[in-house]
Scaffold this motif. Structure first.
Motif, PDB file in Angstrom:
ATOM      1  N   GLU A  73       0.833  -1.198   0.000  1.00 17.06           N
ATOM      2  CA  GLU A  73       0.000   0.000   0.000  1.00 17.06           C
ATOM      3  C   GLU A  73       0.866   1.247   0.000  1.00 17.06           C
ATOM      4  N   ARG A  74       0.550   2.182  -0.908  1.00 14.90           N
ATOM      5  CA  ARG A  74       1.187   3.493  -0.956  1.00 14.90           C
ATOM      6  C   ARG A  74       0.095   4.531  -0.674  1.00 14.90           C
ATOM      7  N   ALA A  75       0.457   5.608   0.002  1.00 10.05           N
ATOM      8  CA  ALA A  75      -0.551   6.604   0.351  1.00 10.05           C
ATOM      9  C   ALA A  75       0.012   8.010   0.204  1.00 10.05           C
ATOM     10  N   ALA A  76      -0.835   8.921  -0.271  1.00 11.64           N
ATOM     11  CA  ALA A  76      -0.464  10.334  -0.399  1.00 11.64           C
ATOM     12  C   ALA A  76      -1.736  11.161  -0.469  1.00 11.64           C
ATOM     13  N   ALA A  77      -1.771  12.268   0.262  1.00  5.45           N
ATOM     14  CA  ALA A  77      -2.888  13.226   0.227  1.00  5.45           C
ATOM     15  C   ALA A  77      -4.241  12.546   0.412  1.00  5.45           C
ATOM     16  N   GLY A  78      -4.310  11.560   1.307  1.00  2.55           N
ATOM     17  CA  GLY A  78      -5.562  10.880   1.592  1.00  2.55           C
ATOM     18  C   GLY A  78      -5.957   9.821   0.583  1.00  2.55           C
ATOM     19  N   VAL A  79      -5.085   9.534  -0.375  1.00  2.00           N
ATOM     20  CA  VAL A  79      -5.353   8.512  -1.390  1.00  2.00           C
ATOM     21  C   VAL A  79      -4.461   7.308  -1.117  1.00  2.00           C
ATOM     22  N   ARG A  80      -5.058   6.108  -1.163  1.00  2.00           N
ATOM     23  CA  ARG A  80      -4.311   4.872  -0.906  1.00  2.00           C
ATOM     24  C   ARG A  80      -4.336   4.006  -2.165  1.00  2.00           C
ATOM     25  N   LEU A  81      -3.178   3.505  -2.554  1.00  2.00           N
ATOM     26  CA  LEU A  81      -3.048   2.728  -3.786  1.00  2.00           C
ATOM     27  C   LEU A  81      -2.363   1.407  -3.510  1.00  2.00           C
ATOM     28  N   ARG A  82      -2.933   0.344  -4.062  1.00  2.00           N
ATOM     29  CA  ARG A  82      -2.261  -0.947  -4.180  1.00  2.00           C
ATOM     30  C   ARG A  82      -2.254  -1.280  -5.671  1.00  2.00           C
ATOM     31  N   GLY A  83      -1.183  -0.926  -6.348  1.00  2.00           N
ATOM     32  CA  GLY A  83      -1.137  -1.122  -7.785  1.00  2.00           C
ATOM     33  C   GLY A  83      -0.027  -0.322  -8.429  1.00  2.00           C
ATOM     34  N   ARG A  84      -0.153  -0.129  -9.765  1.00  2.00           N
ATOM     35  CA  ARG A  84       0.885   0.551 -10.528  1.00  2.00           C
ATOM     36  C   ARG A  84       0.580   2.031 -10.747  1.00  2.00           C
ATOM     37  N   LEU A  85      -0.695   2.362 -10.976  1.00  2.00           N
ATOM     38  CA  LEU A  85      -1.040   3.748 -11.274  1.00  2.00           C
ATOM     39  C   LEU A  85      -2.448   4.043 -10.790  1.00  2.00           C
ATOM     40  N   GLY A  86      -2.582   5.118 -10.029  1.00  2.00           N
ATOM     41  CA  GLY A  86      -3.889   5.560  -9.562  1.00  2.00           C
ATOM     42  C   GLY A  86      -4.034   7.057  -9.770  1.00  2.00           C
ATOM     43  N   ILE A  87      -5.207   7.491 -10.268  1.00  2.00           N
ATOM     44  CA  ILE A  87      -5.481   8.904 -10.501  1.00  2.00           C
ATOM     45  C   ILE A  87      -6.826   9.248  -9.863  1.00  2.00           C
ATOM     46  N   VAL A  88      -6.854  10.309  -9.071  1.00  2.00           N
ATOM     47  CA  VAL A  88      -8.082  10.745  -8.393  1.00  2.00           C
ATOM     48  C   VAL A  88      -8.322  12.208  -8.732  1.00  2.00           C
ATOM     49  N   ARG A  89      -9.538  12.533  -9.158  1.00  2.00           N
ATOM     50  CA  ARG A  89      -9.892  13.902  -9.509  1.00  2.00           C
ATOM     51  C   ARG A  89     -10.872  14.462  -8.482  1.00  2.00           C
ATOM     52  N   GLU A  90     -10.513  15.635  -7.945  1.00  6.26           N
ATOM     53  CA  GLU A  90     -11.375  16.352  -7.014  1.00  6.26           C
ATOM     54  C   GLU A  90     -11.782  17.681  -7.635  1.00  6.26           C
ATOM     55  N   ARG A  91     -13.050  18.034  -7.458  1.00  6.01           N
ATOM     56  CA  ARG A  91     -13.534  19.323  -7.939  1.00  6.01           C
ATOM     57  C   ARG A  91     -14.278  19.999  -6.804  1.00  6.01           C
ATOM     58  N   GLY A  92     -13.804  21.177  -6.435  1.00  2.65           N
ATOM     59  CA  GLY A  92     -14.403  21.869  -5.302  1.00  2.65           C
ATOM     60  C   GLY A  92     -14.260  21.089  -4.009  1.00  2.65           C
ATOM     61  N   GLY A  93     -13.186  20.308  -3.883  1.00  2.00           N
ATOM     62  CA  GLY A  93     -12.948  19.514  -2.678  1.00  2.00           C
ATOM     63  C   GLY A  93     -13.692  18.202  -2.625  1.00  2.00           C
ATOM     64  N   LYS A  94     -14.423  17.838  -3.682  1.00  4.57           N
ATOM     65  CA  LYS A  94     -15.198  16.598  -3.708  1.00  4.57           C
ATOM     66  C   LYS A  94     -14.659  15.676  -4.797  1.00  4.57           C
ATOM     67  N   VAL A  95     -14.484  14.393  -4.473  1.00  6.01           N
ATOM     68  CA  VAL A  95     -13.994  13.422  -5.438  1.00  6.01           C
ATOM     69  C   VAL A  95     -15.066  13.191  -6.506  1.00  6.01           C
ATOM     70  N   VAL A  96     -14.694  13.418  -7.776  1.00  3.12           N
ATOM     71  CA  VAL A  96     -15.641  13.247  -8.879  1.00  3.12           C
ATOM     72  C   VAL A  96     -15.193  12.154  -9.853  1.00  3.12           C
ATOM     73  N   GLY A  97     -13.991  11.596  -9.659  1.00  5.69           N
ATOM     74  CA  GLY A  97     -13.538  10.524 -10.544  1.00  5.69           C
ATOM     75  C   GLY A  97     -12.314   9.837  -9.974  1.00  5.69           C
ATOM     76  N   ALA A  98     -12.183   8.536 -10.258  1.00  2.95           N
ATOM     77  CA  ALA A  98     -11.029   7.767  -9.808  1.00  2.95           C
ATOM     78  C   ALA A  98     -10.734   6.687 -10.845  1.00  2.95           C
ATOM     79  N   TRP A  99      -9.456   6.515 -11.161  1.00  8.37           N
ATOM     80  CA  TRP A  99      -9.042   5.547 -12.174  1.00  8.37           C
ATOM     81  C   TRP A  99      -7.896   4.693 -11.624  1.00  8.37           C
ATOM     82  N   LEU A 100      -8.009   3.395 -11.783  1.00  4.49           N
ATOM     83  CA  LEU A 100      -6.997   2.449 -11.312  1.00  4.49           C
ATOM     84  C   LEU A 100      -6.496   1.643 -12.502  1.00  4.49           C
ATOM     85  N   PHE A 101      -5.187   1.629 -12.689  1.00  5.91           N
ATOM     86  CA  PHE A 101      -4.574   0.894 -13.786  1.00  5.91           C
ATOM     87  C   PHE A 101      -3.616  -0.149 -13.217  1.00  5.91           C
TER      88      PHE A 101
END
Length: 227
Positions: A168-196
């Motif tokens: 597990e890797r973690a940064a800015a409140g995001v936790r990843l178990r994998g190769r690539l993770g992308i999280v999009r926040e708009r106005g402080g709210k999560v509106v999209g997440a992609w796991l590769f």
């Protein structure tokens, strides 16, 4: 001793092809903008272009920045029909970024490439602290975590070279178990997440998972050229 190459098969040091180099030094991140000399659209006028690419090179210690030009092999192939004698007739801008230190040296060059049409849209790109199974990872140049802010939107990117079973890797409140993770926040709210290529990507109140990747052994392959 530099000797001009005369054919594609000539042996030479590629740095000898870089010309008109200018040098700067920095320990911070920086930006470099490349813009088309004219509109890259069939039938357009020769007016200056508003299309290009802005590169955000993120900070990673003392860095040499070299900017110059080198032969454009692609344009030479298009304009001179692959005639290597015309290699010096076509040039392109060239960016070289160098870091040095005691051997064995390990460093990561993290960059954000921003396509530009008119006005640039990225307000900020920065590295952020990454925590691994054993705590903060300042001493390890890889994996990396970064954030890109544009308007009221912030993209958090965690990128690793991990293999299953993924730590597990973690940064800015995001936790990843994998190769690539992308999280999009708009106005402080999560509106999209992609796991590769991984098992899970999660945060406060949300989670994305993937089933285990299939494992096996390739026994045969068919190829038309071989019948």
């Amino acid at each position: 001793k530099w000797e001009e190459p005369t054919t594609e098969a000539s042996r030479y040091h590629p740095y000898g092809m870089l010309r008109e180099m200018r040098k700067a030094e920095t320990s911070e991140g920086f930006q470099v903008s490349f813009t088309y000399a004219k509109q890259p659209v069939p039938g357009a006028s020769d007016a200056p272009s508003d299309r290009g690419l802005r590169v955000h090179l993120l900070g990673g210690g003392p860095t040499e920045v070299w900017l110059g030009k080198s032969p454009s092999v692609r344009r030479m192939g298009q304009g001179a029909r692959g005639d290597m004698r015309k290699a010096y007739d076509f040039w392109m801008p060239h960016l070289l970024v160098r870091r040095a230190g005691p051997a064995p040296l390990a460093t990561t060059f993290a960059a954000v490439h921003e396509p530009v049409l008119g006005k640039p849209f990225v307000d900020e790109a920065r590295l952020i602290g990454l925590i691994g199974p054993s705590g903060p990872m300042q001493a390890n140049p890889w994996p990396v975590a970064l954030q890109v802010r544009h308007g009221d939107t912030t993209d958090t990117v965690l990128s690793t070279t991990d293999q299953a079973p993924y730590p597990e890797r973690a940064a800015a409140g995001v936790r990843l178990r994998g190769r690539l993770g992308i999280v999009r926040e708009r106005g402080g709210k999560v509106v999209g997440a992609w796991l590769f290529d991984g098992e899970s990507l999660s945060g406060d109140g949300w989670k994305v998972t993937l089933p285990p990747a299939p494992a096996g052994e390739i026994e045969a392959a068919a190829r038309t050229a071989e019948g």
